[in-house]
Structures are given as structure tokens and as C-alpha cells.
Design an enzyme around this catalytic site. Structure first.
Site, PDB file in Angstrom:
ATOM      1  N   LYS A   1      49.975  29.035  38.579  1.00  0.00           N
ATOM      2  CA  LYS A   1      51.232  29.447  39.225  1.00  0.00           C
ATOM      3  C   LYS A   1      51.954  28.190  39.411  1.00  0.00           C
ATOM      4  O   LYS A   1      52.168  27.275  38.733  1.00  0.00           O
ATOM      5  CB  LYS A   1      51.023  30.478  40.523  1.00  0.00           C
ATOM      6  CG  LYS A   1      50.273  31.575  40.266  1.00  0.00           C
ATOM      7  CD  LYS A   1      50.470  32.487  41.544  1.00  0.00           C
ATOM      8  CE  LYS A   1      49.736  33.988  41.085  1.00  0.00           C
ATOM      9  NZ  LYS A   1      49.745  34.869  42.162  1.00  0.00           N
TER      10      LYS A   1
ATOM     11  N   ILE B   1      47.882  41.446  44.741  1.00  0.00           N
ATOM     12  CA  ILE B   1      47.596  39.699  44.352  1.00  0.00           C
ATOM     13  C   ILE B   1      47.637  38.876  45.425  1.00  0.00           C
ATOM     14  O   ILE B   1      48.312  38.834  46.515  1.00  0.00           O
ATOM     15  CB  ILE B   1      48.945  39.679  43.491  1.00  0.00           C
ATOM     16  CG1 ILE B   1      48.902  40.304  42.143  1.00  0.00           C
ATOM     17  CG2 ILE B   1      49.124  38.108  43.169  1.00  0.00           C
ATOM     18  CD1 ILE B   1      50.262  40.411  41.251  1.00  0.00           C
TER      19      ILE B   1
ATOM     20  N   ALA C   1      44.309  33.513  40.329  1.00  0.00           N
ATOM     21  CA  ALA C   1      45.066  32.319  40.461  1.00  0.00           C
ATOM     22  C   ALA C   1      44.335  31.682  41.654  1.00  0.00           C
ATOM     23  O   ALA C   1      43.472  30.445  41.651  1.00  0.00           O
ATOM     24  CB  ALA C   1      46.383  32.829  40.739  1.00  0.00           C
TER      25      ALA C   1
ATOM     26  N   HIS D   1      54.714  38.510  34.194  1.00  0.00           N
ATOM     27  CA  HIS D   1      53.903  38.517  35.637  1.00  0.00           C
ATOM     28  C   HIS D   1      54.759  39.235  36.484  1.00  0.00           C
ATOM     29  O   HIS D   1      56.138  39.170  36.596  1.00  0.00           O
ATOM     30  CB  HIS D   1      53.621  37.120  35.596  1.00  0.00           C
ATOM     31  CG  HIS D   1      52.498  37.206  36.800  1.00  0.00           C
ATOM     32  ND1 HIS D   1      53.008  37.018  38.214  1.00  0.00           N
ATOM     33  CD2 HIS D   1      51.218  36.961  36.862  1.00  0.00           C
ATOM     34  CE1 HIS D   1      51.729  36.897  38.998  1.00  0.00           C
ATOM     35  NE2 HIS D   1      50.724  36.979  38.290  1.00  0.00           N
TER      36      HIS D   1
ATOM     37  N   ASN E   1      45.407  31.296  36.414  1.00  0.00           N
ATOM     38  CA  ASN E   1      47.130  31.039  36.665  1.00  0.00           C
ATOM     39  C   ASN E   1      47.021  30.097  37.637  1.00  0.00           C
ATOM     40  O   ASN E   1      46.893  30.438  38.828  1.00  0.00           O
ATOM     41  CB  ASN E   1      47.610  32.381  36.649  1.00  0.00           C
ATOM     42  CG  ASN E   1      49.089  32.079  36.931  1.00  0.00           C
ATOM     43  OD1 ASN E   1      49.716  31.082  36.586  1.00  0.00           O
ATOM     44  ND2 ASN E   1      49.755  33.273  37.165  1.00  0.00           N
TER      45      ASN E   1
ATOM     46  N   GLY F   1      43.358  39.609  43.219  1.00  0.00           N
ATOM     47  CA  GLY F   1      42.255  39.548  44.082  1.00  0.00           C
ATOM     48  C   GLY F   1      40.650  39.114  43.385  1.00  0.00           C
ATOM     49  O   GLY F   1      39.816  39.163  44.179  1.00  0.00           O
TER      50      GLY F   1
ATOM     51  N   GLU G   1      48.042  44.790  37.111  1.00  0.00           N
ATOM     52  CA  GLU G   1      47.915  43.747  38.625  1.00  0.00           C
ATOM     53  C   GLU G   1      48.647  44.421  39.498  1.00  0.00           C
ATOM     54  O   GLU G   1      49.943  44.206  39.502  1.00  0.00           O
ATOM     55  CB  GLU G   1      48.274  42.320  38.162  1.00  0.00           C
ATOM     56  CG  GLU G   1      47.434  41.448  37.267  1.00  0.00           C
ATOM     57  CD  GLU G   1      47.773  39.937  37.352  1.00  0.00           C
ATOM     58  OE1 GLU G   1      47.087  39.229  37.895  1.00  0.00           O
ATOM     59  OE2 GLU G   1      49.088  39.822  37.046  1.00  0.00           O
TER      60      GLU G   1
END
Length: 214
Positions: A8, A138, A194, A85, A6, A173, A133
Site C-alpha cells: 500500500k 481489511i 498487507a 482494490h 501489498n 485480515g 476482500e
């Protein structure tokens, strides 16, 4: 194991990451997808990498200014979409609406959840997969599979109890091949990550390490 990167809204080059992901996927046989900003879906898809949207809205064609139409991302080359998300949370009814919208456009779906209880609720909506998640992990340096392996195992059990056809992914993570291997050992069918790739100086080397755990 499915690896979904991702991007983002990070200030990375989506084409560089997409090209690296495509090359590593082709060389290793691993399934790797990239989820860019909506404006970049078409050009990322043109690299040949499997491309996912970060979100689709729970609406069809019509007067919905500012929405991300499922059909639009599909027409621009997306194969699937994230939904709910932790950085773009939806009401349960809208999660359901987004899943239905994605189905209408033949997009695969991963619904994100914070904990096993939410995983069970998300699985009841019939997505292709759910991803657990924990928000506090995160963007961190420790994978959820290492920091809290029980939450991954409980998420797998929660989804299995509701709908055995729904896969469970884990995220937060994740950054190494060891993280991917550990997630698989706990029952996850894939991982979301990400910053580990999007912020890397050499995305291809990070991706090569990730697939080494498969």
C-alpha cells in the site's frame, strides 16, 4: 497457494520486505510476491522477488498525465498487477480496460471485489484471478476465511460458474499460516495481505509463519 504482500502506502522499507519475501520464497518453495508503490517497482524487482504493481491504468501510450502505464511497470520488472482494490475502485469499464492493458503488457492480473456477486462480474472480464476482500475486514485482526468462510466459498462458486480458469484469492485480515491454510481449505488459490507484513517488526518471521500453512 500464492501469497501476495501489498505494501500500500505504508511507511515501511520496501527493500527489507522484498528481501525477506525473496529469501522465504527461496527457502520454502512457496510463491510469494510483493506489490510496492509504483515508484518502487524497479528497485523491488531488482531484489529478485516476484514483483506486482498495485494498479495499472486503462490506457495505452499517449496524453494520459498521472496514469500508471502497464508497459511502464512491466518494463520496470513487474510480473503482474492488482486491479480495482477497494482503496482504488474503478468503474466496470475501466476495470475491463485495465485488464486489457495488463494483457497487452504480458502482466498477470488479480481483480479485487467486495463480495461474490462482484467476483462473478469480475471473472467475466477474463483476468487471471479475482480476490474477494470485504472492506470491513481489511486491516483487521480477523481473517475473512475465519470471520466469514461462506463468502470465500461463495466467491469460488461464483467464479467457477462464470469461468473455471479464473483463480480465486481471498484477502482482509490474513496474517498467519493458519489463515492461509484455512483459505486453501475453502477453495482459495492464494491470499492477499498487507499490514500483517508491512507493519511487522520482523517481516521475515511473519512470512515464515505464513508459508507454514501451505
Amino acid at each position: 497457494m500464492f501469497i501476495l504482500v501489498n505494501l500500500k502506502a505504508y511507511p515501511c522499507d520496501p527493500i527489507e520486505v522484498a528481501t525477506a519475501a525473496r529469501d522465504v520464497a527461496e527457502a520454502s518453495g512457496a510463491r510469494i510476491a510483493v506489490s510496492p508503490q509504483a515508484a518502487d517497482v524497479a528497485r523491488v524487482a531488482e531484489t529478485g522477488v516476484e514483483t506486482w504493481a498495485q494498479h495499472v491504468s486503462p490506457n495505452a501510450h499517449g496524453s494520459h498525465t498521472g496514469s500508471t502505464l502497464a508497459e511502464a511497470v512491466a518494463d520496470n520488472g513487474a510480473a503482474g498487477t492488482l486491479i480495482n482494490h477497494s482503496e482504488n475502485r474503478l468503474k466496470l469499464a475501466d476495470v475491463d480496460g485495465s485488464v486489457r492493458a495488463a494483457e497487452r503488457a504480458d502482466l498477470e492480473t488479480i481483480v479485487c471485489a467486495n463480495n461474490p456477486a462482484q467476483v462473478g462480474a469480475a471473472a467475466a472480464l477474463g483476468p487471471d484471478a479475482v480476490a474477494v476482500e470485504p472492506p470491513e475486514l481489511i486491516g483487521g485482526d480477523v481473517s475473512v476465511a475465519t470471520a466469514d468462510p461462506g463468502i470465500v466459498e461463495d466467491a469460488v462458486a461464483a467464479a467457477e460458474a462464470v469461468d473455471p480458469a479464473v483463480d480465486v484469492f481471498c484477502g482482509a485480515g490474513v496474517s498467519t499460516g493458519e489463515d492461509v491454510s484455512t483459505a486453501g481449505d475453502l477453495g482459495a488459490a492464494g491470499v492477499l495481505l498487507a499490514s500483517g507484513v508491512a507493519k511487522a517488526d520482523d517481516p521475515e518471521s511473519v512470512l515464515e509463519d505464513l508459508v507454514s500453512g501451505i
